[in-house]
Design a protein around this motif. Structure first.
Motif, mmCIF file in Angstrom:
data_model
loop_
_atom_site.group_PDB
_atom_site.id
_atom_site.type_symbol
_atom_site.label_atom_id
_atom_site.label_comp_id
_atom_site.label_asym_id
_atom_site.label_seq_id
_atom_site.Cartn_x
_atom_site.Cartn_y
_atom_site.Cartn_z
ATOM 1 N N ASN A 152 0.824 -1.206 0.000
ATOM 2 C CA ASN A 152 0.000 0.000 0.000
ATOM 3 C C ASN A 152 0.860 1.260 0.000
ATOM 4 N N ALA A 153 1.934 1.223 0.773
ATOM 5 C CA ALA A 153 2.832 2.379 0.829
ATOM 6 C C ALA A 153 3.461 2.636 -0.527
ATOM 7 N N ARG A 154 3.893 1.560 -1.198
ATOM 8 C CA ARG A 154 4.561 1.703 -2.492
ATOM 9 C C ARG A 154 3.613 2.304 -3.535
ATOM 10 N N ALA A 155 2.329 2.013 -3.414
ATOM 11 C CA ALA A 155 1.348 2.501 -4.386
ATOM 12 C C ALA A 155 0.851 3.908 -4.062
ATOM 13 N N GLU A 195 0.543 7.992 -3.318
ATOM 14 C CA GLU A 195 1.043 9.198 -3.983
ATOM 15 C C GLU A 195 2.276 9.738 -3.282
ATOM 16 N N GLN A 196 2.296 9.649 -1.963
ATOM 17 C CA GLN A 196 3.426 10.145 -1.192
ATOM 18 C C GLN A 196 4.714 9.423 -1.572
ATOM 19 N N PHE A 197 4.635 8.096 -1.682
ATOM 20 C CA PHE A 197 5.824 7.332 -2.025
ATOM 21 C C PHE A 197 6.236 7.586 -3.470
ATOM 22 N N GLN A 198 5.287 7.680 -4.374
ATOM 23 C CA GLN A 198 5.616 7.918 -5.775
ATOM 24 C C GLN A 198 6.269 9.281 -5.966
ATOM 25 N N ALA A 199 5.798 10.287 -5.211
ATOM 26 C CA ALA A 199 6.427 11.616 -5.285
ATOM 27 C C ALA A 199 7.852 11.561 -4.765
ATOM 28 N N TRP A 200 8.054 10.841 -3.675
ATOM 29 C CA TRP A 200 9.400 10.684 -3.113
ATOM 30 C C TRP A 200 10.301 9.941 -4.093
ATOM 31 N N PRO A 256 10.420 22.497 -0.434
ATOM 32 C CA PRO A 256 10.857 21.284 0.285
ATOM 33 C C PRO A 256 10.716 20.043 -0.582
ATOM 34 N N LEU A 257 11.603 19.085 -0.367
ATOM 35 C CA LEU A 257 11.493 17.806 -1.060
ATOM 36 C C LEU A 257 10.543 16.901 -0.286
ATOM 37 N N PRO A 258 9.790 16.063 -0.993
ATOM 38 C CA PRO A 258 8.874 15.150 -0.280
ATOM 39 C C PRO A 258 9.644 14.187 0.605
ATOM 40 N N GLU A 259 9.124 13.934 1.791
ATOM 41 C CA GLU A 259 9.756 13.032 2.741
ATOM 42 C C GLU A 259 8.827 11.867 3.046
ATOM 43 N N LEU A 260 9.418 10.763 3.467
ATOM 44 C CA LEU A 260 8.645 9.615 3.919
ATOM 45 C C LEU A 260 8.651 9.592 5.436
ATOM 46 N N ALA A 305 11.072 1.640 0.452
ATOM 47 C CA ALA A 305 12.223 2.314 -0.133
ATOM 48 C C ALA A 305 13.405 1.373 -0.322
ATOM 49 N N TRP A 306 13.400 0.219 0.370
ATOM 50 C CA TRP A 306 14.549 -0.683 0.339
ATOM 51 C C TRP A 306 14.359 -1.912 -0.539
#
Length: 309
Positions: free
Chosen positions: A38-41, A43-48, A155-159, A279-280
């Motif tokens: 779910n995290a990988r899909a 918008e927040q993760f895709q922006a990062w 600012p750059l998007p953060e996780l 991210a890993w």
């Protein structure tokens, strides 16, 4: 993503402890795998991920140059790249970090020189004109780059990977069990932190003393500090004698899964682990189940020692 909470099991019954712990951890890792997907899909993760893809993967030589000139550097890019790609500008008066940039141009198929150098060389190649030559690497030149700390702007998007919750005395309890795990632990003030963006590290005390040394960066979020200590303890237990670079991502999966399980058992919200693992581990969510025994055994070892405090 799901929010973790206090455990519904205590593992207190001696006769069923092993099976109960195994079943519970297996279910929790299944929950974590679903949260990673779910995290990988999101918008927040895709922006990062999009932002990360715009930063160069520097060579070992350039990485050393960056570390020598700016040990605290985390993300570096050229002056115009910061402006055009990230909508940030380099602060006035900042000193550049110098690296080697490749020179790519057309080159002679015979001697490998650029046209201007080829003309003045002894090479007699003339089968094709320079305008038909292929491009290639002909050398390197010094190039200035700047760390994000030297810039201002958007600012750059953060996780948000930090654990949260009420840890009570957990940080103290974790530091008190270090010797039982065969580890030395240090909580380092941010002003004295030497490891860049990392929240914690596990390494040898010295060349002579190979005892695992865990260092973690102090912070006000004690739940996240506790989770980082657990993560680095897992590295000390599972990975301290492993040098295979290809195993790095899988080692991070194991260590973070241990932190997730132990933190969840202790009532912390460790759902941010999903972003960390996204991210890993690319598409390898199955690695959580593949390594269940190692994760479960390490989590159980830490919990057993904590329970005895």
């Amino acid at each position: 993503m799901a929010t973790t909470s206090s455990p519904s099991v205590s593992f207190d019954e001696t006769d069923t402890r092993h099976d109960e712990m195994h079943r519970t951890i297996e279910q929790w890792l299944a929950d974590l795998a679903a949260d990673v997907d779910n995290a990988r899909a999101s918008e927040q993760f895709q922006a990062w991920l999009d932002i990360q893809s715009r930063f160069h993967d520097y060579s070992h030589r350039n990485t050393l140059l960056i570390n020598l000139q700016c040990p605290e550097a985390t993300k570096v890019a050229g002056y115009r790249t910061w402006q055009e790609e990230f909508d940030r500008h380099v602060d006035e008066g900042e000193s550049a970090i110098w690296i080697w940039a490749p020179i790519i141009t057309t080159q002679c198929p015979e001697c490998g020189n650029a046209p201007s150098y080829h003309e003045n060389s002894e090479c007699e190649y003339d089968e094709t004109p320079p305008e038909e030559w292929s491009e290639g690497l002909v050398g390197f030149k010094p190039a200035p780059v700047f760390d994000i700390s030297q810039t201002e702007g958007e600012p750059l998007p953060e996780l948000d990977t930090a654990a949260t919750g009420e840890p009570d005395t957990l940080v103290d309890d974790l530091t008190n069990i270090a010797s039982d795990l065969g580890v030395t632990v240090r909580i380092v003030d941010p002003d004295g932190w030497r490891h860049g963006e990392a929240k914690g590290v596990c390494q040898s005390r010295s060349v002579q003393d190979l005892t695992p040394l865990v260092e973690v960066k102090d912070r006000s979020n004690r739940a996240d500090l506790a989770s980082t200590i657990i993560h680095e303890y897992a590295h000390a237990i599972l990975h301290f004698d492993i040098t295979d670079a290809t195993e790095r991502a899988k080692r991070e999966v194991e260590a973070e899964a241990v932190a997730y399980v132990v933190g969840r058992y202790l009532g912390l919200d460790t759902s941010g682990s999903a972003f960390y693992l996204a991210a890993w581990q690319d598409d390898e969510t199955d690695v959580l189940q593949e390594r269940l025994g190692r994760i479960s055994g390490t989590a159980g070892e830490i919990l057993s020692i904590l329970d005895a405090v």
